[in-house]
Design an enzyme around this catalytic site. Structure first.
Site, PDB file in Angstrom:
ATOM      1  N   GLY A   1      52.231  52.811  54.908  1.00 39.41           N
ATOM      2  CA  GLY A   1      52.164  52.223  55.661  1.00 39.41           C
ATOM      3  C   GLY A   1      50.365  51.734  55.417  1.00 39.41           C
ATOM      4  O   GLY A   1      49.734  51.873  56.411  1.00 39.41           O
ATOM      5  N   ASP A   2      50.558  50.580  54.815  1.00 39.38           N
ATOM      6  CA  ASP A   2      48.525  49.967  54.914  1.00 39.38           C
ATOM      7  C   ASP A   2      47.152  50.499  54.191  1.00 39.38           C
ATOM      8  O   ASP A   2      46.847  50.522  54.373  1.00 39.38           O
ATOM      9  CB  ASP A   2      48.050  49.565  56.621  1.00 39.38           C
ATOM     10  CG  ASP A   2      48.911  48.653  56.873  1.00 39.38           C
ATOM     11  OD1 ASP A   2      49.762  48.341  56.549  1.00 39.38           O
ATOM     12  OD2 ASP A   2      49.210  48.628  57.804  1.00 39.38           O
TER      13      ASP A   2
ATOM     14  N   GLN B   1      66.165  58.555  44.882  1.00 37.55           N
ATOM     15  CA  GLN B   1      66.550  58.442  46.154  1.00 37.55           C
ATOM     16  C   GLN B   1      67.408  57.253  45.500  1.00 37.55           C
ATOM     17  O   GLN B   1      67.666  56.408  44.916  1.00 37.55           O
ATOM     18  CB  GLN B   1      65.102  57.012  46.745  1.00 37.55           C
ATOM     19  CG  GLN B   1      64.957  57.030  47.635  1.00 37.55           C
ATOM     20  CD  GLN B   1      64.170  56.077  48.383  1.00 37.55           C
ATOM     21  OE1 GLN B   1      64.643  54.988  48.267  1.00 37.55           O
ATOM     22  NE2 GLN B   1      63.247  56.515  49.231  1.00 37.55           N
TER      23      GLN B   1
ATOM     24  N   CYS C   1      64.608  50.996  54.016  1.00 39.02           N
ATOM     25  CA  CYS C   1      64.500  49.922  52.974  1.00 39.02           C
ATOM     26  C   CYS C   1      64.653  47.962  53.964  1.00 39.02           C
ATOM     27  O   CYS C   1      66.233  48.639  55.025  1.00 39.02           O
ATOM     28  CB  CYS C   1      65.387  49.870  51.983  1.00 39.02           C
ATOM     29  SG  CYS C   1      65.802  47.491  51.214  1.00 39.02           S
TER      30      CYS C   1
END
Length: 333
Positions: A207-208, A74, A104
């Site tokens: 996410g989460d 990346q 980011c």
């Protein structure tokens, strides 16, 4: 279920991806995640300016090992020409794919127009992506966020424009840049992309996700092609194995025993010492210890020693001592 493919790379029926995390997703950590079922992993994000200037820290992040494959490198940056050159350098390290960081949120990256900062300039985002796709022969993927803030969420448009210029998969973190890592990730917006009739590339949600139960719930509810896991894997690489087992059987695996925790922590530390300098290897392991041994009563004195000592042999001996003293802590009743 059909196998998910990123162009010609098979990554499993419902792949679990290890997120690229700065100072976390290095080869030592990737090794223990791969052992525990991660299907596709990414390097820490690498500065395009650092790569084209041959900066030692950036170049070291190109290190990849055969057992990690498939793996993506990346890159991030705000200048199109630098990103194009960096992509060519990254391709030379022979990963399976090149990933672009458009997600980011940290100030020193996003406020310079890189990472999530480029979400304020979607035409530039599209042009940069197009140039990178043209530059390399490997598949190009992207990780991004929903938008800069609630008023700039155009994630369906972003996905279509990036698909149009040739990316082969998209990972979406369900927060805006303004949210950073606070609040709740909005997976309904990720589902809008996945379920849009014009979207044909794999869409991965992020996410989460911090439990097998939540992973299965989100898989079923939002229809994504796979899930990327970040913070929940730090010091707990078993999360990948636990999710796969739960999805296959509906049963929850028992937590790793103390012996397993100590063994993985020691191997992680050994690889970290070998791959980096002794001082840096010790320092970067510190963020993992708390999670390796989370849930142990009266552990604070040991945790303090783990994060303060700079003596490798002391650390290995201390890990052995922890294993013996708390060996029954995670035994199932």
């Amino acid at each position: 279920m059909a196998l998910v493919k990123i162009e010609n790379i098979e990554v499993g029926e419902f792949p679990l991806l290890l997120a690229p995390m700065e100072d976390v997703s290095d080869p030592p950590f990737r090794a223990v995640c791969k052992e525990n079922g991660a299907d596709l992993m990414y390097t820490e994000f690498i500065s395009s300016e650092g790569l084209i200037r041959n900066a030692a820290k950036s170049v070291q992040k190109l290190d990849i090992y055969d057992y990690e494959r498939p793996i993506g490198i990346q890159i991030f940056g705000d200048k199109i020409e630098s990103m194009r050159e960096a992509a060519a350098i990254a391709e030379g390290a022979q990963p399976e794919l090149i990933d672009i960081n458009y997600g980011c949120p940290v100030k020193k990256v996003a406020c310079k127009g890189a990472g999530a900062g480029i979400l304020l300039d979607i035409p530039k985002m599209q042009k940069m992506t197009e140039e990178i796709v043209k530059q390399v022969s490997l598949p190009v993927t992207v990780k991004t966020r929903l938008g800069w803030d609630d008023s700039t969420i155009r994630i369906v448009e972003v996905a279509k424009r990036l698909q149009d210029v040739g990316i082969k998969a998209l990972t979406i973190h369900g927060r805006t840049r303004k949210q950073m890592y606070k609040g709740v990730a909005d997976w309904t917006k990720i589902a809008e992309v996945k379920n849009h009739p014009d979207i044909h590339i794999p869409i991965f949600g992020n996410g989460d996700i911090d439990s097998p139960q939540k992973a299965l719930e989100y898989k079923n509810e939002y229809g994504v092609d796979g899930i990327m896991i970040g913070r929940a894997s730090i010091g707990y690489p078993w999360i990948f194995k636990e999710i796969k087992h739960y999805m296959a059987t509906g049963e929850t695996l028992p937590p790793p025993t103390m012996a397993e925790r100590v063994d993985v922590a020691k191997r992680h530390l050994q690889f970290s010492l070998e791959w980096k300098s002794e001082r840096q290897g010790i320092y970067e392991m510190r963020r993992h210890y708390t999670n390796y041994f989370r849930g142990i009563p009266n552990f604070k004195p040991y945790r303090t020693q783990l994060v303060e000592s700079e003596d490798p042999q002391f650390l290995f001996d201390l890990l052995d001592e922890i294993g013996h003293k708390f060996e029954d802590t995670f035994m199932m009743a």
